[in-house]
Design a protein around this motif. Sequence first.
Motif, PDB file in Angstrom:
ATOM      1  N   ARG A  24      49.688  42.250  26.793  1.00 51.30           N
ATOM      2  CA  ARG A  24      48.350  42.703  27.172  1.00 51.30           C
ATOM      3  C   ARG A  24      48.306  44.199  26.908  1.00 51.30           C
ATOM      4  NH1 ARG A  24      45.741  39.593  32.390  1.00 51.30           N
ATOM      5  NH2 ARG A  24      46.354  37.486  31.813  1.00 51.30           N
ATOM      6  N   LEU A  25      47.907  44.556  25.708  1.00 47.97           N
ATOM      7  CA  LEU A  25      47.925  45.950  25.303  1.00 47.97           C
ATOM      8  C   LEU A  25      46.745  46.707  25.910  1.00 47.97           C
ATOM      9  CD1 LEU A  25      48.837  45.458  21.538  1.00 47.97           C
ATOM     10  CD2 LEU A  25      50.359  45.717  23.503  1.00 47.97           C
ATOM     11  N   GLY A  26      46.980  47.961  26.249  1.00 39.18           N
ATOM     12  CA  GLY A  26      45.918  48.805  26.780  1.00 39.18           C
ATOM     13  C   GLY A  26      45.485  48.435  28.177  1.00 39.18           C
ATOM     14  N   ALA A  27      46.325  47.736  28.924  1.00 32.21           N
ATOM     15  CA  ALA A  27      45.980  47.329  30.289  1.00 32.21           C
ATOM     16  C   ALA A  27      46.792  48.152  31.276  1.00 32.21           C
ATOM     17  CB  ALA A  27      46.256  45.841  30.485  1.00 32.21           C
ATOM     18  N   SER A  28      46.156  49.088  31.931  1.00 33.62           N
ATOM     19  CA  SER A  28      46.842  49.934  32.912  1.00 33.62           C
ATOM     20  C   SER A  28      46.963  49.211  34.245  1.00 33.62           C
ATOM     21  CB  SER A  28      46.078  51.246  33.114  1.00 33.62           C
ATOM     22  OG  SER A  28      45.966  51.956  31.902  1.00 33.62           O
ATOM     23  N   VAL A  29      48.108  49.378  34.904  1.00 35.01           N
ATOM     24  CA  VAL A  29      48.310  48.802  36.232  1.00 35.01           C
ATOM     25  C   VAL A  29      47.732  49.746  37.273  1.00 35.01           C
ATOM     26  CG1 VAL A  29      50.003  47.981  37.901  1.00 35.01           C
ATOM     27  CG2 VAL A  29      50.382  47.604  35.454  1.00 35.01           C
ATOM     28  N   ILE A  30      46.839  49.221  38.096  1.00 37.32           N
ATOM     29  CA  ILE A  30      46.177  50.028  39.112  1.00 37.32           C
ATOM     30  C   ILE A  30      46.864  49.881  40.464  1.00 37.32           C
ATOM     31  CG2 ILE A  30      43.984  50.452  40.300  1.00 37.32           C
ATOM     32  CD1 ILE A  30      42.602  49.226  37.834  1.00 37.32           C
ATOM     33  N   GLY A  31      47.342  48.697  40.761  1.00 38.35           N
ATOM     34  CA  GLY A  31      47.983  48.462  42.054  1.00 38.35           C
ATOM     35  C   GLY A  31      48.790  47.179  42.017  1.00 38.35           C
ATOM     36  N   ALA A  32      49.557  46.957  43.077  1.00 35.80           N
ATOM     37  CA  ALA A  32      50.409  45.769  43.160  1.00 35.80           C
ATOM     38  C   ALA A  32      50.336  45.176  44.557  1.00 35.80           C
ATOM     39  CB  ALA A  32      51.848  46.128  42.820  1.00 35.80           C
ATOM     40  N   ASP A  33      50.127  43.864  44.624  1.00 37.97           N
ATOM     41  CA  ASP A  33      50.118  43.128  45.886  1.00 37.97           C
ATOM     42  C   ASP A  33      51.329  42.201  45.884  1.00 37.97           C
ATOM     43  OD1 ASP A  33      49.558  41.828  48.240  1.00 37.97           O
ATOM     44  OD2 ASP A  33      47.896  40.638  47.423  1.00 37.97           O
ATOM     45  N   ILE A  34      52.333  42.541  46.691  1.00 31.26           N
ATOM     46  CA  ILE A  34      53.589  41.798  46.695  1.00 31.26           C
ATOM     47  C   ILE A  34      53.496  40.666  47.720  1.00 31.26           C
ATOM     48  CG2 ILE A  34      56.094  41.969  46.976  1.00 31.26           C
ATOM     49  CD1 ILE A  34      55.761  45.005  46.475  1.00 31.26           C
ATOM     50  N   GLY A  35      53.420  39.432  47.211  1.00 32.15           N
ATOM     51  CA  GLY A  35      53.362  38.275  48.088  1.00 32.15           C
ATOM     52  C   GLY A  35      54.738  37.721  48.378  1.00 32.15           C
ATOM     53  N   ALA A  36      54.773  36.628  49.121  1.00 36.26           N
ATOM     54  CA  ALA A  36      56.059  36.034  49.494  1.00 36.26           C
ATOM     55  C   ALA A  36      56.817  35.516  48.281  1.00 36.26           C
ATOM     56  CB  ALA A  36      55.825  34.899  50.489  1.00 36.26           C
ATOM     57  N   GLU A  37      56.101  34.979  47.322  1.00 33.35           N
ATOM     58  CA  GLU A  37      56.750  34.424  46.134  1.00 33.35           C
ATOM     59  C   GLU A  37      56.194  34.968  44.823  1.00 33.35           C
ATOM     60  OE1 GLU A  37      56.554  30.211  46.261  1.00 33.35           O
ATOM     61  OE2 GLU A  37      57.826  30.015  48.047  1.00 33.35           O
ATOM     62  N   VAL A  38      54.980  35.503  44.878  1.00 34.98           N
ATOM     63  CA  VAL A  38      54.323  35.975  43.658  1.00 34.98           C
ATOM     64  C   VAL A  38      53.747  37.367  43.889  1.00 34.98           C
ATOM     65  CG1 VAL A  38      52.411  35.579  42.049  1.00 34.98           C
ATOM     66  CG2 VAL A  38      53.768  33.646  42.864  1.00 34.98           C
ATOM     67  N   THR A  39      53.923  38.223  42.932  1.00 36.98           N
ATOM     68  CA  THR A  39      53.300  39.549  42.944  1.00 36.98           C
ATOM     69  C   THR A  39      52.080  39.524  42.032  1.00 36.98           C
ATOM     70  OG1 THR A  39      55.377  40.712  43.368  1.00 36.98           O
ATOM     71  CG2 THR A  39      53.609  41.981  42.339  1.00 36.98           C
ATOM     72  N   THR A  40      50.969  40.072  42.520  1.00 39.09           N
ATOM     73  CA  THR A  40      49.755  40.177  41.726  1.00 39.09           C
ATOM     74  C   THR A  40      49.550  41.629  41.338  1.00 39.09           C
ATOM     75  OG1 THR A  40      48.730  38.304  42.860  1.00 39.09           O
ATOM     76  CG2 THR A  40      47.275  39.772  41.620  1.00 39.09           C
ATOM     77  N   LEU A  41      49.576  41.882  40.035  1.00 41.27           N
ATOM     78  CA  LEU A  41      49.316  43.222  39.520  1.00 41.27           C
ATOM     79  C   LEU A  41      47.836  43.347  39.205  1.00 41.27           C
ATOM     80  CD1 LEU A  41      52.324  43.635  37.047  1.00 41.27           C
ATOM     81  CD2 LEU A  41      52.154  44.492  39.387  1.00 41.27           C
ATOM     82  N   ASP A  42      47.209  44.347  39.760  1.00 38.77           N
ATOM     83  CA  ASP A  42      45.810  44.631  39.480  1.00 38.77           C
ATOM     84  C   ASP A  42      45.768  45.550  38.259  1.00 38.77           C
ATOM     85  OD1 ASP A  42      43.090  44.980  39.559  1.00 38.77           O
ATOM     86  OD2 ASP A  42      43.117  46.424  41.213  1.00 38.77           O
ATOM     87  N   THR A  43      45.239  45.058  37.142  1.00 37.18           N
ATOM     88  CA  THR A  43      45.203  45.845  35.916  1.00 37.18           C
ATOM     89  C   THR A  43      43.773  46.020  35.440  1.00 37.18           C
ATOM     90  OG1 THR A  43      45.242  44.181  34.145  1.00 37.18           O
ATOM     91  CG2 THR A  43      47.317  44.577  35.322  1.00 37.18           C
ATOM     92  N   THR A  44      43.586  46.943  34.517  1.00 36.59           N
ATOM     93  CA  THR A  44      42.254  47.181  33.958  1.00 36.59           C
ATOM     94  C   THR A  44      41.786  46.024  33.084  1.00 36.59           C
ATOM     95  OG1 THR A  44      43.324  48.405  32.158  1.00 36.59           O
ATOM     96  CG2 THR A  44      42.478  49.690  34.010  1.00 36.59           C
ATOM     97  N   ALA A  45      42.685  45.078  32.777  1.00 30.05           N
ATOM     98  CA  ALA A  45      42.305  43.891  32.015  1.00 30.05           C
ATOM     99  C   ALA A  45      42.308  42.647  32.890  1.00 30.05           C
ATOM    100  CB  ALA A  45      43.260  43.711  30.833  1.00 30.05           C
ATOM    101  N   GLY A  46      42.286  42.843  34.213  1.00 30.31           N
ATOM    102  CA  GLY A  46      42.295  41.711  35.118  1.00 30.31           C
ATOM    103  C   GLY A  46      43.646  41.525  35.788  1.00 30.31           C
ATOM    104  N   PRO A  47      43.722  40.625  36.761  1.00 30.14           N
ATOM    105  CA  PRO A  47      44.962  40.429  37.508  1.00 30.14           C
ATOM    106  C   PRO A  47      46.035  39.719  36.684  1.00 30.14           C
ATOM    107  CG  PRO A  47      43.316  38.838  38.218  1.00 30.14           C
ATOM    108  CD  PRO A  47      42.623  39.779  37.272  1.00 30.14           C
ATOM    109  N   VAL A  48      47.286  40.075  36.948  1.00 27.63           N
ATOM    110  CA  VAL A  48      48.443  39.422  36.336  1.00 27.63           C
ATOM    111  C   VAL A  48      49.372  38.993  37.468  1.00 27.63           C
ATOM    112  CG1 VAL A  48      50.468  39.703  34.854  1.00 27.63           C
ATOM    113  CG2 VAL A  48      48.298  40.767  34.211  1.00 27.63           C
ATOM    114  N   ARG A  49      49.720  37.708  37.502  1.00 30.16           N
ATOM    115  CA  ARG A  49      50.590  37.183  38.549  1.00 30.16           C
ATOM    116  C   ARG A  49      51.991  36.978  37.985  1.00 30.16           C
ATOM    117  NH1 ARG A  49      49.671  32.409  40.361  1.00 30.16           N
ATOM    118  NH2 ARG A  49      49.881  32.759  42.610  1.00 30.16           N
ATOM    119  N   ALA A  50      52.993  37.398  38.750  1.00 25.42           N
ATOM    120  CA  ALA A  50      54.376  37.297  38.275  1.00 25.42           C
ATOM    121  C   ALA A  50      55.317  37.071  39.447  1.00 25.42           C
ATOM    122  CB  ALA A  50      54.771  38.576  37.543  1.00 25.42           C
TER     123      ALA A  50
END
Length: 314
Positions: A24-50
Motif C-alpha cells: 500500500r504505497l503512499g499510505a501514512s500510518v496515523i495511529g494504532a489500536d492494539i487489540g487482544a489478537e489483532v492490531t488495527t493501523l489507521d492509515t491515510t488509505a484506510g484501516p489495515v488489520r494485522a
Amino acid sequence: HIIDPWTTPLAFAHEAVANGTVPRLGASVIGADIGAEVTTLDTTAGPVRARYVVNAGGLGGDILHRAFGFDGFTIRPRRGELIVFDKLARPLVRRTILPVPTSVTKGVLVAPTVFGNVMLGPTADDIDDRQATATTGDGLSGLLDKGRRIVPHLLDHEVTATYAGLRAATEHSDYVLTHDATARYVCLGGIRSTGLSASMALAEVALDRLRACGLDPAPKDPAELVAVRLQPLGEAGDRPYLHGGRVVCHCEKVTESEITGACSGPLPAVDLDGIRRRTRALAGRCQGFHCLADVVGCAARADGRSASTWMGLP
C-alpha cells in the motif's frame, strides 16, 4: 565491494509481492489500536488489520514507535550530500578510498559506482527537517575541498549530478532493534547507511523477534518460494541495449523497452524518479536535457497517463 543501490531493494520488493505481499504505497500510518489478537493501523488509505506488526519506518520509525506506546529513541535526520562525477573520471579510482572514521561518521570517501561514475561524499550534518533533501552550498563546497585533498585530479572532471539523502540517525550509536510480545510488535529503528549491506541479517533478526512475539511461521521448502531476478543496472551486467532495441537515453544507454517495462508489472514506476531508479534513464551526463521528452512519451504510452501527469503538472 560496490553494489547497485537501486535494484537491490526493488528486487526485495518484487520478491515480496511475488510471494503474497500486498503493498500500500503512499499510505501514512496515523495511529494504532492494539487489540487482544489483532492490531488495527489507521492509515491515510484506510484501516489495515494485522496480527503482527514490524516497524521499519525509516525517518518516521520513532513516530510509529510512539503510536504503539513505546519510547526509547528519537530520529534526528543526518543529511548526507554527494557529488557524482562524470564517467571520464572513472580511471582515477580503482577502489573505494575511505578515510579514518570518527565516532559520528565514516567520513567523506571517493568511490567508483556500478554505473561507471565516481562518487564523492557523503557529508554528515544533523538537522531537524525530515524533508530537507536539497543540497547546500556549504555542503558541496566542503566536499570539493576534501575531494581535492584525496584525489586532486578528480576536480578536473565534470560533475554529473549532486544529491542529498537523510539517514535515520538517533541518539544511539547502533540500531534500535526491539520487540514487545504483548503488542506483537517488532521495531527495526535507526537504520542508517549500512542498512543495505545489513538488510538480509536484519530480516533474520526481525523473524527471530516475531517468533519471540508468538508467531509460528510454517516452514516452507525453498522450492515453493517464487524467486525474482531483475535486470542488473551496473556496467558489469548484460545490459539490454547490447541486444538491440531503440536507445532512448543515450548517456546511460537505456532502451525504449526498458522504460515501458519499468511502467508495468507488479510495482510499476509512477513518476520520473521511479523510472530513473529502474532503468538509469535521466541519470546521465545530460540529466534528461536530451531525452526527457522521449522518456515521458514512452512512459505515457506504456501506462496510458498523460505526459503532463508524468511531468508532475496539474
